[in-house]
Design a protein around this motif. Sequence first.
Motif, PDB file in Angstrom:
ATOM      1  N   LYS A   1     -47.014  -4.370  22.847  1.00 28.07           N
ATOM      2  CA  LYS A   1     -47.096  -4.188  21.394  1.00 28.07           C
ATOM      3  C   LYS A   1     -47.209  -2.711  21.020  1.00 28.07           C
ATOM      4  O   LYS A   1     -46.950  -2.334  19.878  1.00 28.07           O
ATOM      5  CB  LYS A   1     -48.276  -4.969  20.807  1.00 28.07           C
ATOM      6  CG  LYS A   1     -48.051  -6.468  20.784  1.00 28.07           C
ATOM      7  CD  LYS A   1     -49.210  -7.183  20.132  1.00 28.07           C
ATOM      8  CE  LYS A   1     -49.000  -8.683  20.100  1.00 28.07           C
ATOM      9  NZ  LYS A   1     -50.142  -9.371  19.492  1.00 28.07           N
ATOM     10  N   MET A   2     -47.589  -1.878  21.986  1.00 24.80           N
ATOM     11  CA  MET A   2     -47.729  -0.441  21.742  1.00 24.80           C
ATOM     12  C   MET A   2     -46.523   0.351  22.240  1.00 24.80           C
ATOM     13  O   MET A   2     -46.083   1.284  21.589  1.00 24.80           O
ATOM     14  CB  MET A   2     -48.998   0.082  22.425  1.00 24.80           C
ATOM     15  CG  MET A   2     -50.280  -0.532  21.911  1.00 24.80           C
ATOM     16  SD  MET A   2     -50.553  -0.242  20.162  1.00 24.80           S
ATOM     17  CE  MET A   2     -50.908   1.493  20.178  1.00 24.80           C
ATOM     18  N   SER A   3     -46.013  -0.035  23.421  1.00 15.40           N
ATOM     19  CA  SER A   3     -44.948   0.734  24.054  1.00 15.40           C
ATOM     20  C   SER A   3     -44.345  -0.099  25.181  1.00 15.40           C
ATOM     21  O   SER A   3     -45.014  -0.957  25.751  1.00 15.40           O
ATOM     22  CB  SER A   3     -45.550   2.024  24.629  1.00 15.40           C
ATOM     23  OG  SER A   3     -44.682   2.629  25.553  1.00 15.40           O
ATOM     24  N   LEU A   4     -43.096   0.176  25.517  1.00 12.66           N
ATOM     25  CA  LEU A   4     -42.467  -0.499  26.659  1.00 12.66           C
ATOM     26  C   LEU A   4     -42.616   0.321  27.944  1.00 12.66           C
ATOM     27  O   LEU A   4     -42.091  -0.054  28.978  1.00 12.66           O
ATOM     28  CB  LEU A   4     -40.982  -0.754  26.371  1.00 12.66           C
ATOM     29  CG  LEU A   4     -40.673  -1.719  25.238  1.00 12.66           C
ATOM     30  CD1 LEU A   4     -39.173  -1.951  25.128  1.00 12.66           C
ATOM     31  CD2 LEU A   4     -41.406  -3.050  25.424  1.00 12.66           C
ATOM     32  N   MET A   5     -43.341   1.425  27.884  1.00 17.99           N
ATOM     33  CA  MET A   5     -43.445   2.330  29.031  1.00 17.99           C
ATOM     34  C   MET A   5     -44.028   1.648  30.275  1.00 17.99           C
ATOM     35  O   MET A   5     -43.472   1.770  31.368  1.00 17.99           O
ATOM     36  CB  MET A   5     -44.284   3.562  28.666  1.00 17.99           C
ATOM     37  CG  MET A   5     -44.162   4.673  29.679  1.00 17.99           C
ATOM     38  SD  MET A   5     -42.480   5.283  29.929  1.00 17.99           S
ATOM     39  CE  MET A   5     -42.149   6.059  28.382  1.00 17.99           C
ATOM     40  N   ASN A   6     -45.130   0.920  30.139  1.00 20.16           N
ATOM     41  CA  ASN A   6     -45.721   0.242  31.299  1.00 20.16           C
ATOM     42  C   ASN A   6     -44.767  -0.804  31.875  1.00 20.16           C
ATOM     43  O   ASN A   6     -44.643  -0.956  33.090  1.00 20.16           O
ATOM     44  CB  ASN A   6     -47.049  -0.423  30.933  1.00 20.16           C
ATOM     45  CG  ASN A   6     -48.121   0.572  30.574  1.00 20.16           C
ATOM     46  OD1 ASN A   6     -48.152   1.681  31.107  1.00 20.16           O
ATOM     47  ND2 ASN A   6     -48.995   0.211  29.661  1.00 20.16           N
ATOM     48  N   LEU A   7     -44.095  -1.516  30.998  1.00 18.51           N
ATOM     49  CA  LEU A   7     -43.117  -2.521  31.413  1.00 18.51           C
ATOM     50  C   LEU A   7     -41.941  -1.847  32.123  1.00 18.51           C
ATOM     51  O   LEU A   7     -41.447  -2.337  33.141  1.00 18.51           O
ATOM     52  CB  LEU A   7     -42.638  -3.292  30.179  1.00 18.51           C
ATOM     53  CG  LEU A   7     -41.960  -4.623  30.380  1.00 18.51           C
ATOM     54  CD1 LEU A   7     -42.833  -5.587  31.162  1.00 18.51           C
ATOM     55  CD2 LEU A   7     -41.587  -5.217  29.036  1.00 18.51           C
TER      56      LEU A   7
ATOM     57  N   TYR B   1     -42.021   0.999  33.814  1.00 17.84           N
ATOM     58  CA  TYR B   1     -42.449   1.436  35.158  1.00 17.84           C
ATOM     59  C   TYR B   1     -42.490   0.269  36.137  1.00 17.84           C
ATOM     60  O   TYR B   1     -42.086   0.388  37.286  1.00 17.84           O
ATOM     61  CB  TYR B   1     -43.817   2.129  35.105  1.00 17.84           C
ATOM     62  CG  TYR B   1     -43.767   3.509  34.498  1.00 17.84           C
ATOM     63  CD1 TYR B   1     -42.764   4.409  34.822  1.00 17.84           C
ATOM     64  CD2 TYR B   1     -44.734   3.914  33.585  1.00 17.84           C
ATOM     65  CE1 TYR B   1     -42.713   5.669  34.266  1.00 17.84           C
ATOM     66  CE2 TYR B   1     -44.690   5.185  33.017  1.00 17.84           C
ATOM     67  CZ  TYR B   1     -43.677   6.055  33.362  1.00 17.84           C
ATOM     68  OH  TYR B   1     -43.634   7.301  32.798  1.00 17.84           O
ATOM     69  N   ARG B   2     -42.956  -0.891  35.670  1.00 15.57           N
ATOM     70  CA  ARG B   2     -42.999  -2.070  36.545  1.00 15.57           C
ATOM     71  C   ARG B   2     -41.581  -2.523  36.890  1.00 15.57           C
ATOM     72  O   ARG B   2     -41.294  -2.894  38.026  1.00 15.57           O
ATOM     73  CB  ARG B   2     -43.793  -3.197  35.886  1.00 15.57           C
ATOM     74  CG  ARG B   2     -43.892  -4.448  36.727  1.00 15.57           C
ATOM     75  CD  ARG B   2     -44.701  -4.224  37.997  1.00 15.57           C
ATOM     76  NE  ARG B   2     -44.812  -5.457  38.738  1.00 15.57           N
ATOM     77  CZ  ARG B   2     -44.756  -5.542  40.060  1.00 15.57           C
ATOM     78  NH1 ARG B   2     -44.655  -4.454  40.795  1.00 15.57           N
ATOM     79  NH2 ARG B   2     -44.856  -6.716  40.638  1.00 15.57           N
ATOM     80  N   ALA B   3     -40.695  -2.492  35.924  1.00 13.49           N
ATOM     81  CA  ALA B   3     -39.297  -2.866  36.171  1.00 13.49           C
ATOM     82  C   ALA B   3     -38.675  -1.939  37.212  1.00 13.49           C
ATOM     83  O   ALA B   3     -37.926  -2.398  38.091  1.00 13.49           O
ATOM     84  CB  ALA B   3     -38.508  -2.818  34.866  1.00 13.49           C
ATOM     85  N   LYS B   4     -38.974  -0.656  37.133  1.00 18.71           N
ATOM     86  CA  LYS B   4     -38.473   0.302  38.137  1.00 18.71           C
ATOM     87  C   LYS B   4     -39.028  -0.038  39.523  1.00 18.71           C
ATOM     88  O   LYS B   4     -38.298  -0.005  40.513  1.00 18.71           O
ATOM     89  CB  LYS B   4     -38.857   1.739  37.768  1.00 18.71           C
ATOM     90  CG  LYS B   4     -38.176   2.275  36.545  1.00 18.71           C
ATOM     91  CD  LYS B   4     -36.713   2.516  36.733  1.00 18.71           C
ATOM     92  CE  LYS B   4     -36.434   3.919  37.222  1.00 18.71           C
ATOM     93  NZ  LYS B   4     -34.997   4.208  37.278  1.00 18.71           N
ATOM     94  N   GLU B   5     -40.318  -0.373  39.575  1.00 17.04           N
ATOM     95  CA  GLU B   5     -40.948  -0.728  40.860  1.00 17.04           C
ATOM     96  C   GLU B   5     -40.268  -1.913  41.533  1.00 17.04           C
ATOM     97  O   GLU B   5     -40.090  -1.913  42.742  1.00 17.04           O
ATOM     98  CB  GLU B   5     -42.432  -1.095  40.654  1.00 17.04           C
ATOM     99  CG  GLU B   5     -43.350   0.061  40.457  1.00 17.04           C
ATOM    100  CD  GLU B   5     -44.780  -0.403  40.170  1.00 17.04           C
ATOM    101  OE1 GLU B   5     -45.624   0.465  39.973  1.00 17.04           O
ATOM    102  OE2 GLU B   5     -45.037  -1.627  40.129  1.00 17.04           O
ATOM    103  N   VAL B   6     -39.909  -2.914  40.750  1.00 21.38           N
ATOM    104  CA  VAL B   6     -39.329  -4.135  41.326  1.00 21.38           C
ATOM    105  C   VAL B   6     -37.799  -4.101  41.323  1.00 21.38           C
ATOM    106  O   VAL B   6     -37.155  -5.074  41.692  1.00 21.38           O
ATOM    107  CB  VAL B   6     -39.853  -5.412  40.625  1.00 21.38           C
ATOM    108  CG1 VAL B   6     -41.372  -5.498  40.737  1.00 21.38           C
ATOM    109  CG2 VAL B   6     -39.399  -5.501  39.179  1.00 21.38           C
ATOM    110  N   GLU B   7     -37.239  -2.960  40.904  1.00 20.01           N
ATOM    111  CA  GLU B   7     -35.793  -2.738  40.885  1.00 20.01           C
ATOM    112  C   GLU B   7     -35.043  -3.775  40.052  1.00 20.01           C
ATOM    113  O   GLU B   7     -33.990  -4.277  40.442  1.00 20.01           O
ATOM    114  CB  GLU B   7     -35.244  -2.666  42.310  1.00 20.01           C
ATOM    115  CG  GLU B   7     -35.848  -1.533  43.104  1.00 20.01           C
ATOM    116  CD  GLU B   7     -35.379  -1.489  44.556  1.00 20.01           C
ATOM    117  OE1 GLU B   7     -34.782  -2.468  45.037  1.00 20.01           O
ATOM    118  OE2 GLU B   7     -35.624  -0.455  45.190  1.00 20.01           O
ATOM    119  N   ALA B   8     -35.590  -4.083  38.879  1.00 22.16           N
ATOM    120  CA  ALA B   8     -34.971  -5.047  37.970  1.00 22.16           C
ATOM    121  C   ALA B   8     -33.884  -4.383  37.138  1.00 22.16           C
ATOM    122  O   ALA B   8     -34.007  -3.218  36.755  1.00 22.16           O
ATOM    123  CB  ALA B   8     -36.028  -5.652  37.051  1.00 22.16           C
TER     124      ALA B   8
END
Length: 169
Positions: free
Chosen positions: A85-91, A93-100
Motif C-alpha cells: 500500500k506504500m510502495s512496490l519496492m519490497n515486492l 526486491y523479493r521478485a528479483k530474489e526469486v527471479e520472477a
Amino acid sequence: MKVLIISDSHGLTKELEEIAARHRHEVDALIHCGDSELSTDHKEIEHFLIVRGNCDFAKQFPNERIEEIDGIRFFITHGHLYNVKMSLMNLYYRAKEVEAKVVCFGHSHIAGVEMIDGILFINPGSILLPRTRKEKTYALLQIEDGKATARFYEVDGKEVHSLTKTFTL
C-alpha cells in the motif's frame, strides 16, 4: 498462455464460481492472491493457486508461491507482508530474489498493471470492495510471442477497456 488472476474476494463464493466457470476453458492457471476468507475445503477455490492474505485464517495457505506456468516464473503473494500500500519496492526486491518475470498480488484493492525493470506487476483489484474505481475487478493475463497483455473485467464479465495494457516481456 493465459492466466486468470483474482484477489480480495472476502467471502464471496457464487462470484468466484461464476468467474472460474466463465474462463476455465481458456486459461492455463487460476490464481487467487489472498483474502478469500474461505477454508481449504471450499470447492470454489479448489482449482486456484492460492495464497494467504491478512484476512485469511486458513493456515494451510502459503504466504507466497513461486509457480512456473508455461515456462514463465510467477511470484504470487497477497502483498500485506511487503507493504504494497506504500510502495512496490519490497515486492520488487523479493521478485528479483526469486527471479520472477510476473508478480501477482492484491491487498490494496486497486486494479492495475505495470512493468518495473523487466518484471510485470499485476494487481487484479477486488471483486467485493474496489478502491479508486467503482468496478469490482479481476484480471486475465495473456502472454504470447514476448508480449504480455493484461485485461481487467467486472464480476459480470464486462471488460474494463481503460485498464488494458500491453508490455514486452
